[in-house]
Write a protein that holds these residues in place. Structure first.
Motif, PDB file in Angstrom:
ATOM      1  N   ARG A 140       0.857  -1.178   0.000  1.00  0.00           N
ATOM      2  CA  ARG A 140       0.000   0.000   0.000  1.00  0.00           C
ATOM      3  C   ARG A 140       0.904   1.242   0.000  1.00  0.00           C
ATOM      4  O   ARG A 140       2.133   1.110  -0.001  1.00  0.00           O
ATOM      5  CB  ARG A 140      -0.924  -0.036   1.216  1.00  0.00           C
ATOM      6  N   PRO A 141       0.337   2.453  -0.024  1.00  0.00           N
ATOM      7  CA  PRO A 141       1.154   3.646  -0.279  1.00  0.00           C
ATOM      8  C   PRO A 141       2.431   3.792   0.535  1.00  0.00           C
ATOM      9  O   PRO A 141       3.483   4.121  -0.024  1.00  0.00           O
ATOM     10  CB  PRO A 141       0.178   4.793   0.006  1.00  0.00           C
ATOM     11  N   ILE A 142       2.385   3.543   1.854  1.00  0.00           N
ATOM     12  CA  ILE A 142       3.594   3.747   2.664  1.00  0.00           C
ATOM     13  C   ILE A 142       4.689   2.778   2.241  1.00  0.00           C
ATOM     14  O   ILE A 142       5.845   3.169   2.050  1.00  0.00           O
ATOM     15  CB  ILE A 142       3.278   3.585   4.161  1.00  0.00           C
ATOM     16  N   LEU A 143       4.343   1.513   2.077  1.00  0.00           N
ATOM     17  CA  LEU A 143       5.342   0.527   1.662  1.00  0.00           C
ATOM     18  C   LEU A 143       5.765   0.764   0.217  1.00  0.00           C
ATOM     19  O   LEU A 143       6.926   0.535  -0.140  1.00  0.00           O
ATOM     20  CB  LEU A 143       4.799  -0.893   1.851  1.00  0.00           C
ATOM     21  N   GLN A 144       4.842   1.223  -0.629  1.00  0.00           N
ATOM     22  CA  GLN A 144       5.208   1.548  -2.006  1.00  0.00           C
ATOM     23  C   GLN A 144       6.309   2.606  -2.038  1.00  0.00           C
ATOM     24  O   GLN A 144       7.254   2.519  -2.830  1.00  0.00           O
ATOM     25  CB  GLN A 144       3.985   2.063  -2.772  1.00  0.00           C
ATOM     26  N   ALA A 145       6.177   3.615  -1.171  1.00  0.00           N
ATOM     27  CA  ALA A 145       7.190   4.668  -1.119  1.00  0.00           C
ATOM     28  C   ALA A 145       8.528   4.126  -0.640  1.00  0.00           C
ATOM     29  O   ALA A 145       9.590   4.567  -1.090  1.00  0.00           O
ATOM     30  CB  ALA A 145       6.719   5.797  -0.203  1.00  0.00           C
ATOM     31  N   GLN A 146       8.494   3.153   0.276  1.00  0.00           N
ATOM     32  CA  GLN A 146       9.732   2.564   0.791  1.00  0.00           C
ATOM     33  C   GLN A 146      10.394   1.654  -0.245  1.00  0.00           C
ATOM     34  O   GLN A 146      11.615   1.595  -0.347  1.00  0.00           O
ATOM     35  CB  GLN A 146       9.431   1.752   2.061  1.00  0.00           C
ATOM     36  N   LEU A 147       9.578   0.938  -1.024  1.00  0.00           N
ATOM     37  CA  LEU A 147      10.101  -0.055  -1.961  1.00  0.00           C
ATOM     38  C   LEU A 147      10.360   0.507  -3.350  1.00  0.00           C
ATOM     39  O   LEU A 147      10.920  -0.195  -4.201  1.00  0.00           O
ATOM     40  CB  LEU A 147       9.116  -1.229  -2.088  1.00  0.00           C
ATOM     41  N   SER A 148       9.955   1.743  -3.606  1.00  0.00           N
ATOM     42  CA  SER A 148      10.076   2.307  -4.949  1.00  0.00           C
ATOM     43  C   SER A 148      11.524   2.244  -5.446  1.00  0.00           C
ATOM     44  O   SER A 148      12.461   2.614  -4.743  1.00  0.00           O
ATOM     45  CB  SER A 148       9.590   3.758  -4.948  1.00  0.00           C
ATOM     46  N   ASP A 149      11.684   1.757  -6.676  1.00  0.00           N
ATOM     47  CA  ASP A 149      13.021   1.666  -7.263  1.00  0.00           C
ATOM     48  C   ASP A 149      13.587   3.053  -7.572  1.00  0.00           C
ATOM     49  O   ASP A 149      14.801   3.218  -7.696  1.00  0.00           O
ATOM     50  CB  ASP A 149      12.970   0.835  -8.547  1.00  0.00           C
ATOM     51  N   THR A 150      12.703   4.031  -7.720  1.00  0.00           N
ATOM     52  CA  THR A 150      13.132   5.417  -7.929  1.00  0.00           C
ATOM     53  C   THR A 150      12.741   6.231  -6.699  1.00  0.00           C
ATOM     54  O   THR A 150      11.779   5.898  -6.012  1.00  0.00           O
ATOM     55  CB  THR A 150      12.469   6.013  -9.180  1.00  0.00           C
ATOM     56  N   PRO A 151      13.472   7.301  -6.387  1.00  0.00           N
ATOM     57  CA  PRO A 151      13.105   8.126  -5.232  1.00  0.00           C
ATOM     58  C   PRO A 151      11.657   8.592  -5.334  1.00  0.00           C
ATOM     59  O   PRO A 151      11.191   8.986  -6.410  1.00  0.00           O
ATOM     60  CB  PRO A 151      14.086   9.298  -5.310  1.00  0.00           C
ATOM     61  N   ALA A 152      10.950   8.553  -4.213  1.00  0.00           N
ATOM     62  CA  ALA A 152       9.517   8.853  -4.211  1.00  0.00           C
ATOM     63  C   ALA A 152       9.204  10.033  -3.305  1.00  0.00           C
ATOM     64  O   ALA A 152       9.975  10.392  -2.418  1.00  0.00           O
ATOM     65  CB  ALA A 152       8.731   7.625  -3.761  1.00  0.00           C
ATOM     66  N   LEU A 153       8.044  10.632  -3.554  1.00  0.00           N
ATOM     67  CA  LEU A 153       7.473  11.608  -2.631  1.00  0.00           C
ATOM     68  C   LEU A 153       6.137  11.058  -2.173  1.00  0.00           C
ATOM     69  O   LEU A 153       5.265  10.746  -2.997  1.00  0.00           O
ATOM     70  CB  LEU A 153       7.290  12.974  -3.295  1.00  0.00           C
ATOM     71  N   LEU A 154       5.979  10.921  -0.877  1.00  0.00           N
ATOM     72  CA  LEU A 154       4.751  10.385  -0.295  1.00  0.00           C
ATOM     73  C   LEU A 154       3.907  11.529   0.239  1.00  0.00           C
ATOM     74  O   LEU A 154       4.350  12.285   1.096  1.00  0.00           O
ATOM     75  CB  LEU A 154       5.080   9.398   0.828  1.00  0.00           C
ATOM     76  N   LEU A 155       2.699  11.645  -0.260  1.00  0.00           N
ATOM     77  CA  LEU A 155       1.744  12.619   0.256  1.00  0.00           C
ATOM     78  C   LEU A 155       0.776  11.904   1.193  1.00  0.00           C
ATOM     79  O   LEU A 155       0.059  10.991   0.767  1.00  0.00           O
ATOM     80  CB  LEU A 155       0.967  13.271  -0.891  1.00  0.00           C
ATOM     81  N   VAL A 156       0.784  12.289   2.459  1.00  0.00           N
ATOM     82  CA  VAL A 156      -0.199  11.787   3.429  1.00  0.00           C
ATOM     83  C   VAL A 156      -1.250  12.883   3.533  1.00  0.00           C
ATOM     84  O   VAL A 156      -1.084  13.855   4.272  1.00  0.00           O
ATOM     85  CB  VAL A 156       0.450  11.485   4.792  1.00  0.00           C
TER      86      VAL A 156
END
Length: 313
Positions: A140-156
């Motif tokens: 889900r979004p939080i883990l997606q941001a952690q596992l992303s192969d490219t740097p991510a920006l997570l909006l909560v």
């Protein structure tokens, strides 16, 4: 205490001015306060808590920042009752069940020779690693941001709508930049995500959350900045009409309303007036289009009672 040693990847903005320029390049006209906050958050690797009324551009800031930093944009929309499973990860039980059916012959071989149910269960338990592996993990979004192969920006988004218990859980995950999955162990972020949390002040947030974030309050823009936004987004709207719309919206916001018009509603109004070939605002034009600016009938009635003031603003 000396500042943390940051990698070149984290040093994306070179200055506050660079942050403002790059945000403007992707269509977001920032104020000096906004540009300063995003520059510091990027250099310090800290989340930003963005507070303010609905419709002032908090979510748009996150989207623009992801573009300006060339990061994958991932959004977690908060709501009452949001739990870890919806925010962090789930197991794909349907897929696990399908694999169980496909591998039932192998399961039979695995339990062959056992004499008791307990012994068979022990044999099956030894195969848990097969069914509780990353192939069945649904991020889900939080883990997606952690596992992303490219740097991510997570909006909560709208963290104030989530329960305080979820807020506490989120603090732990974001501070460690790691997620513990009991069946798999600790999963650490491939790239530390940038994080923006937004709040409409529906409830008071905890001091613990505020301490861990840089704070940014965004209010409705002043007339000059709002006019720049209208001209940048809607170049087809005549200058004079754009100026009148911005002044009229400012007059409407000064009323005692249930919901003041947002920037997006200013843009909708200006675009609609241009499509209607309106050359200038008059009391009649304002009266016939107030529903584009205000969303509650009570607010519309209050505005109608102040038509001369709004039209002449």
């Amino acid at each position: 205490m000396s500042p943390p040693q940051l990698t070149p990847e984290i040093r994306s903005f070179t200055s506050v001015e660079d942050a403002a320029r790059r945000l403007e390049a992707v269509g977001y006209l920032s104020s000096p306060e906004i540009a300063t906050a995003v520059f510091l958050a990027d250099r310090m690797g800290k989340p930003i808590l963005v507070e303010g009324p609905a419709g002032v551009g908090k979510t748009e800031l996150a989207k623009a920042l992801a573009q300006a930093l060339d990061r994958t944009f991932i959004r977690l929309q908060c709501y009452e009752g949001l739990d870890e499973a919806k925010a962090l990860y789930e197991w794909e039980y349907a897929k696990q069940l399908l694999y169980t059916q496909l591998l039932k012959d192998k399961i039979g071989e695995l339990t062959q020779g056992t004499s008791t149910l307990s012994e068979a269960a022990d044999r099956l338990a030894s195969g848990d690693a097969v069914f509780f592996s990353e192939r069945f993990l649904l991020p889900r979004p939080i883990l997606q941001a952690q596992l992303s192969d490219t740097p991510a920006l997570l909006l909560v988004d709208e963290i104030d709508k989530a329960d305080p218990e979820f807020e506490a859980f989120l603090l732990e995950v974001l501070s460690d930049n790691a997620v513990t999955v009991p069946e798999l162990g600790t999963i650490r972020a491939k790239h530390i995500p940038r994080v923006i949390l937004t709040s409409n002040n529906a409830r008071e947030l905890s001091d613990a959350l505020k301490r861990r974030c840089l704070h940014l309050h965004i209010d409705f823009p002043d007339r000059e900045r709002e006019l720049r936004i209208v001209r940048a987004r809607l170049p087809e709207v005549p200058q004079v009409l754009a100026e009148q719309v911005v002044e009229a919206v400012a007059a409407i916001r000064a009323l005692d309303l249930k919901k003041a018009p947002s920037i997006s509603e200013t843009l909708d109004w200006a675009q609609s007036l241009a499509l209607l070939n309106a050359e200038a605002l008059s009391a009649d034009v304002v009266a016939s289009t107030l529903n584009l600016v205000l969303k509650y009938e009570g607010d519309i009635e209050k505005a109608r009672a102040n038509l001369p003031t709004i039209a002449q603003a």
